[in-house]
Design a protein around this motif. Structure first.
Motif, PDB file in Angstrom:
ATOM      1  N   ALA A  77      12.525   6.186   2.394  1.00 25.81           N
ATOM      2  CA  ALA A  77      11.265   6.691   1.840  1.00 25.81           C
ATOM      3  C   ALA A  77      11.525   7.713   0.735  1.00 25.81           C
ATOM      4  O   ALA A  77      10.829   7.726  -0.284  1.00 25.81           O
ATOM      5  CB  ALA A  77      10.407   7.291   2.954  1.00 25.81           C
ATOM      6  N   LYS A  78      12.518   8.577   0.911  1.00 26.69           N
ATOM      7  CA  LYS A  78      12.865   9.549  -0.140  1.00 26.69           C
ATOM      8  C   LYS A  78      13.328   8.808  -1.388  1.00 26.69           C
ATOM      9  O   LYS A  78      12.981   9.186  -2.498  1.00 26.69           O
ATOM     10  CB  LYS A  78      13.957  10.514   0.339  1.00 26.69           C
ATOM     11  CG  LYS A  78      13.495  11.557   1.328  1.00 26.69           C
ATOM     12  CD  LYS A  78      12.384  12.439   0.816  1.00 26.69           C
ATOM     13  CE  LYS A  78      12.811  13.320  -0.320  1.00 26.69           C
ATOM     14  NZ  LYS A  78      11.696  14.099  -0.878  1.00 26.69           N
ATOM     15  N   ARG A  79      14.105   7.748  -1.201  1.00 27.86           N
ATOM     16  CA  ARG A  79      14.595   6.958  -2.336  1.00 27.86           C
ATOM     17  C   ARG A  79      13.440   6.349  -3.121  1.00 27.86           C
ATOM     18  O   ARG A  79      13.508   6.198  -4.324  1.00 27.86           O
ATOM     19  CB  ARG A  79      15.526   5.851  -1.794  1.00 27.86           C
ATOM     20  CG  ARG A  79      15.959   4.822  -2.797  1.00 27.86           C
ATOM     21  CD  ARG A  79      17.159   5.317  -3.577  1.00 27.86           C
ATOM     22  NE  ARG A  79      17.848   4.256  -4.249  1.00 27.86           N
ATOM     23  CZ  ARG A  79      17.560   3.860  -5.484  1.00 27.86           C
ATOM     24  NH1 ARG A  79      16.598   4.414  -6.144  1.00 27.86           N
ATOM     25  NH2 ARG A  79      18.261   2.905  -6.049  1.00 27.86           N
ATOM     26  N   LEU A  80      12.354   6.025  -2.387  1.00 24.96           N
ATOM     27  CA  LEU A  80      11.182   5.438  -3.030  1.00 24.96           C
ATOM     28  C   LEU A  80      10.249   6.496  -3.606  1.00 24.96           C
ATOM     29  O   LEU A  80       9.205   6.172  -4.150  1.00 24.96           O
ATOM     30  CB  LEU A  80      10.417   4.560  -2.034  1.00 24.96           C
ATOM     31  CG  LEU A  80      11.162   3.326  -1.560  1.00 24.96           C
ATOM     32  CD1 LEU A  80      10.384   2.617  -0.474  1.00 24.96           C
ATOM     33  CD2 LEU A  80      11.454   2.385  -2.720  1.00 24.96           C
ATOM     34  N   GLU A 114       1.273   0.886  -5.057  1.00 21.68           N
ATOM     35  CA  GLU A 114       0.984   2.059  -5.885  1.00 21.68           C
ATOM     36  C   GLU A 114       2.175   2.406  -6.765  1.00 21.68           C
ATOM     37  O   GLU A 114       2.020   2.694  -7.956  1.00 21.68           O
ATOM     38  CB  GLU A 114       0.627   3.256  -4.998  1.00 21.68           C
ATOM     39  CG  GLU A 114      -0.700   3.147  -4.290  1.00 21.68           C
ATOM     40  CD  GLU A 114      -0.898   4.236  -3.236  1.00 21.68           C
ATOM     41  OE1 GLU A 114      -0.013   5.106  -3.079  1.00 21.68           O
ATOM     42  OE2 GLU A 114      -1.937   4.203  -2.568  1.00 21.68           O
ATOM     43  N   THR A 115       3.363   2.387  -6.179  1.00 17.98           N
ATOM     44  CA  THR A 115       4.576   2.724  -6.924  1.00 17.98           C
ATOM     45  C   THR A 115       4.837   1.702  -8.022  1.00 17.98           C
ATOM     46  O   THR A 115       5.176   2.064  -9.154  1.00 17.98           O
ATOM     47  CB  THR A 115       5.778   2.827  -5.973  1.00 17.98           C
ATOM     48  OG1 THR A 115       5.505   3.829  -4.984  1.00 17.98           O
ATOM     49  CG2 THR A 115       7.047   3.194  -6.716  1.00 17.98           C
ATOM     50  N   ARG A 118       2.418   2.303 -10.882  1.00 16.63           N
ATOM     51  CA  ARG A 118       2.803   3.496 -11.643  1.00 16.63           C
ATOM     52  C   ARG A 118       4.027   3.223 -12.511  1.00 16.63           C
ATOM     53  O   ARG A 118       4.057   3.558 -13.702  1.00 16.63           O
ATOM     54  CB  ARG A 118       3.074   4.665 -10.691  1.00 16.63           C
ATOM     55  CG  ARG A 118       3.503   5.952 -11.396  1.00 16.63           C
ATOM     56  CD  ARG A 118       3.719   7.103 -10.417  1.00 16.63           C
ATOM     57  NE  ARG A 118       4.477   6.778  -9.238  1.00 16.63           N
ATOM     58  CZ  ARG A 118       5.808   6.724  -9.180  1.00 16.63           C
ATOM     59  NH1 ARG A 118       6.525   6.962 -10.258  1.00 16.63           N
ATOM     60  NH2 ARG A 118       6.427   6.433  -8.053  1.00 16.63           N
ATOM     61  N   LEU A 119       5.044   2.578 -11.943  1.00 15.92           N
ATOM     62  CA  LEU A 119       6.277   2.305 -12.694  1.00 15.92           C
ATOM     63  C   LEU A 119       6.052   1.294 -13.804  1.00 15.92           C
ATOM     64  O   LEU A 119       6.623   1.431 -14.899  1.00 15.92           O
ATOM     65  CB  LEU A 119       7.376   1.823 -11.743  1.00 15.92           C
ATOM     66  CG  LEU A 119       7.918   2.879 -10.780  1.00 15.92           C
ATOM     67  CD1 LEU A 119       8.892   2.243  -9.797  1.00 15.92           C
ATOM     68  CD2 LEU A 119       8.578   4.032 -11.527  1.00 15.92           C
ATOM     69  N   GLU A 120       5.216   0.294 -13.562  1.00 11.16           N
ATOM     70  CA  GLU A 120       4.917  -0.682 -14.621  1.00 11.16           C
ATOM     71  C   GLU A 120       4.189  -0.014 -15.782  1.00 11.16           C
ATOM     72  O   GLU A 120       4.443  -0.318 -16.949  1.00 11.16           O
ATOM     73  CB  GLU A 120       4.114  -1.847 -14.050  1.00 11.16           C
ATOM     74  CG  GLU A 120       4.979  -2.769 -13.203  1.00 11.16           C
ATOM     75  CD  GLU A 120       4.200  -3.778 -12.379  1.00 11.16           C
ATOM     76  OE1 GLU A 120       2.944  -3.716 -12.348  1.00 11.16           O
ATOM     77  OE2 GLU A 120       4.850  -4.642 -11.762  1.00 11.16           O
ATOM     78  N   ARG A 121       3.286   0.922 -15.462  1.00 12.25           N
ATOM     79  CA  ARG A 121       2.579   1.672 -16.506  1.00 12.25           C
ATOM     80  C   ARG A 121       3.583   2.516 -17.300  1.00 12.25           C
ATOM     81  O   ARG A 121       3.540   2.544 -18.538  1.00 12.25           O
ATOM     82  CB  ARG A 121       1.508   2.561 -15.865  1.00 12.25           C
ATOM     83  CG  ARG A 121       0.524   3.133 -16.851  1.00 12.25           C
ATOM     84  CD  ARG A 121      -0.599   3.937 -16.205  1.00 12.25           C
ATOM     85  NE  ARG A 121      -1.122   3.340 -14.983  1.00 12.25           N
ATOM     86  CZ  ARG A 121      -1.067   3.907 -13.772  1.00 12.25           C
ATOM     87  NH1 ARG A 121      -0.538   5.090 -13.606  1.00 12.25           N
ATOM     88  NH2 ARG A 121      -1.554   3.298 -12.711  1.00 12.25           N
TER      89      ARG A 121
END
Length: 148
Positions: A77-80, A114-115, A118-121
């Motif tokens: 989870a921290k890695r993500l 969600e991640t 956000r990363l694609e944006r």
């Protein structure tokens, strides 16, 4: 180091990494630190935050399989990019009798979506910026050539 493995290896940890010795039921803090490539201080930090709760035997920390599994989940989870509060929420979803496994999986899917969004944006912004910088570089080279 455990946290810096390639993304595919980390993704495979959605199921807890198998034990080298499947008959092993307890672990010392050094065992876990070595296995996951982290410091004992990191493990104690997660204990202080209430994410891990090992038993004490003669002033030594003794970790069960469930503690090892929780540590693997915490590190993933921290890695993500999850916060400690998000990790606590995720771990609490599991429940005492694993009744929350489906809730955990739904939560992971939601967080992953969600991640990804956000990363694609961010990637789109980076791509646009790279294109602009390349254009500026091209124009500057042309101006430099024409002035030479």
């Amino acid at each position: 180091m455990f946290l810096e493995k390639d993304g595919e290896a980390v993704a495979r940890l959605i199921a807890v990494k198998p034990l080298a010795d499947p008959t092993q039921d307890i672990f010392g803090i050094r065992d876990l630190a070595e296995e996951f490539g982290i410091s004992t201080r990191t493990i104690r930090f997660y204990e202080d935050k209430g994410l891990l709760a090992p038993r004490r035997v003669n002033n030594s920390r003794v970790y069960a399989r469930v503690d090892r599994a929780r540590l693997a989940l915490i590190l993933r989870a921290k890695r993500l990019g999850s916060s400690l509060d998000e990790i606590r929420h995720y771990l609490d979803l599991y429940g005492r009798e694993a009744e929350g496994r489906k809730r955990q999986l739904r939560y992971v899917i939601e967080r992953a979506e969600e991640t990804l969004t956000r990363l694609e944006r961010q990637k789109a912004h980076i791509d646009a910026t790279l294109k602009e910088i390349r254009t500026i570089r091209k124009i500057c080279r042309q101006k430099l050539k024409s002035n030479a």
